[in-house]
Design a protein around this motif. Sequence first.
Motif, PDB file in Angstrom:
ATOM      1  N   SER A 190       2.329   1.827  -3.428  1.00 43.46           N
ATOM      2  CA  SER A 190       1.331   2.340  -4.376  1.00 43.46           C
ATOM      3  C   SER A 190       1.035   3.818  -4.117  1.00 43.46           C
ATOM      4  CB  SER A 190       0.040   1.529  -4.277  1.00 43.46           C
ATOM      5  OG  SER A 190       0.239   0.191  -4.670  1.00 43.46           O
ATOM      6  N   GLU A 237      -4.625   1.701  -4.378  1.00 44.07           N
ATOM      7  CA  GLU A 237      -3.855   0.716  -5.143  1.00 44.07           C
ATOM      8  C   GLU A 237      -4.381   0.617  -6.577  1.00 44.07           C
ATOM      9  OE1 GLU A 237      -2.112  -2.862  -2.989  1.00 44.07           O
ATOM     10  OE2 GLU A 237      -3.909  -2.490  -1.772  1.00 44.07           O
ATOM     11  N   LEU A 264      -7.952   2.245   0.845  1.00 42.91           N
ATOM     12  CA  LEU A 264      -6.599   1.775   0.518  1.00 42.91           C
ATOM     13  C   LEU A 264      -6.605   0.949  -0.766  1.00 42.91           C
ATOM     14  CD1 LEU A 264      -5.326   0.828   4.094  1.00 42.91           C
ATOM     15  CD2 LEU A 264      -4.376   2.618   2.604  1.00 42.91           C
ATOM     16  N   ARG A 265      -7.628   0.129  -0.948  1.00 38.15           N
ATOM     17  CA  ARG A 265      -7.748  -0.637  -2.196  1.00 38.15           C
ATOM     18  C   ARG A 265      -7.948   0.299  -3.380  1.00 38.15           C
ATOM     19  NH1 ARG A 265     -11.978  -5.407  -1.393  1.00 38.15           N
ATOM     20  NH2 ARG A 265     -11.409  -5.692  -3.596  1.00 38.15           N
ATOM     21  N   ASN A 290     -10.121  -0.058   4.536  1.00 35.40           N
ATOM     22  CA  ASN A 290      -9.776  -1.085   3.561  1.00 35.40           C
ATOM     23  C   ASN A 290     -10.248  -0.684   2.166  1.00 35.40           C
ATOM     24  OD1 ASN A 290      -8.841  -3.767   2.770  1.00 35.40           O
ATOM     25  ND2 ASN A 290     -11.008  -4.272   2.544  1.00 35.40           N
ATOM     26  N   ARG A 301      -1.670   6.235   6.131  1.00 36.34           N
ATOM     27  CA  ARG A 301      -0.879   5.023   5.885  1.00 36.34           C
ATOM     28  C   ARG A 301       0.607   5.333   5.849  1.00 36.34           C
ATOM     29  NH1 ARG A 301      -0.122   0.659   7.426  1.00 36.34           N
ATOM     30  NH2 ARG A 301      -1.946  -0.444   6.651  1.00 36.34           N
ATOM     31  N   GLN A 333       0.831  -1.214   0.000  1.00 38.83           N
ATOM     32  CA  GLN A 333       0.000   0.000   0.000  1.00 38.83           C
ATOM     33  C   GLN A 333       0.861   1.258   0.000  1.00 38.83           C
ATOM     34  OE1 GLN A 333      -2.234  -0.811   3.524  1.00 38.83           O
ATOM     35  NE2 GLN A 333      -3.538  -2.372   2.552  1.00 38.83           N
TER      36      GLN A 333
END
Length: 323
Positions: free
Chosen positions: A250, A304, A300-301, A297, A274, A247
């Motif tokens: 990215s 990415e 963060l996805r 979550n 993060r 993470q």
Amino acid sequence: MSFSSDVKDDLSRVLSSKLCCRKAEFIAFFLINGNIRFGGAQRISLAMTTEHAAAARKMFTLAKEFLAKREIMIYRRQTLKKNPAYSLYIPPQEDVMRFLSAIGMLNSENVWQVAFPSSVEEDFLQPSCCRKAYLRGAFLAAGSVSNPENRYHLEIGPLDKSQAELLLRLMGDFELPAKSLERKGRELVYLQDGEHISEFLSIIGSHRSMLEFESVRVTKEVRNNVNRLRNCDNANINKTVAAAMRQCESIRYVLKEIGADILPPALRTVAELRLSYPEESLAGLSSISSLGRSALNHRLRRLEQIADNIRCYGKEEWNRKDD
């Protein structure tokens, strides 16, 4: 001294108060470990050989239920280790013929019955206590059990096929799922589950050895459970660290390519969070921020995915959302 020897020492001190059980135990030992010797003119003698002195002494005691004259001989085997062996010798006497007839090896006309005497189970092993005694005698005759520190394995053998089938039935009566295998034309009956071995030791009366076996087994299981939990924790930590590193990589790529200002405020906040706490798990980030784990979550996805969009489609397509 091996664990098997300890078990046999334990069993050798078990002397049933019931005549039927003493007979059943001796019959098992003889049928598995005995020899019939013919000296002519019906001079028939019997011999049972074992490397365990206490077992030989016990069989000497039990034999009196059938045979008046008996003696124990000691000799050394002609093998590499040359361990002493103990032979319970029954010299020719009228009791020999009566004993062989009683266990079904001679019929009423004194004709030899070559096969394993099937009448033993019906004549001597109907009570549950006698079945336990027979299993005890079988183990004393040809049983072994591995040290539980190393592995779980108990076996009785080598045996004739009929002897093995009888032991399987008797163990089945006590809900022990024993199995058999053929080795060099003979049969072995075995158990490989720690709980079943412990139960078998209890059934045949080796309570001291059973407690020792259980102590080792429980200790091993606790140790194995701790190791499994530790391995699981390590795997989870490694997984968390790998995800956090991915993470961060990215996010840095996104900031380098398009800058932070172009990102929506919600994504920018999570990106900064993060990078500020690169080693924290989602739970840790959630406790630091006011966001739930699910929201963290998801964002963060999304970051990415933005990094993947830039790599695949260029900066202009950073906000692309594939269906």
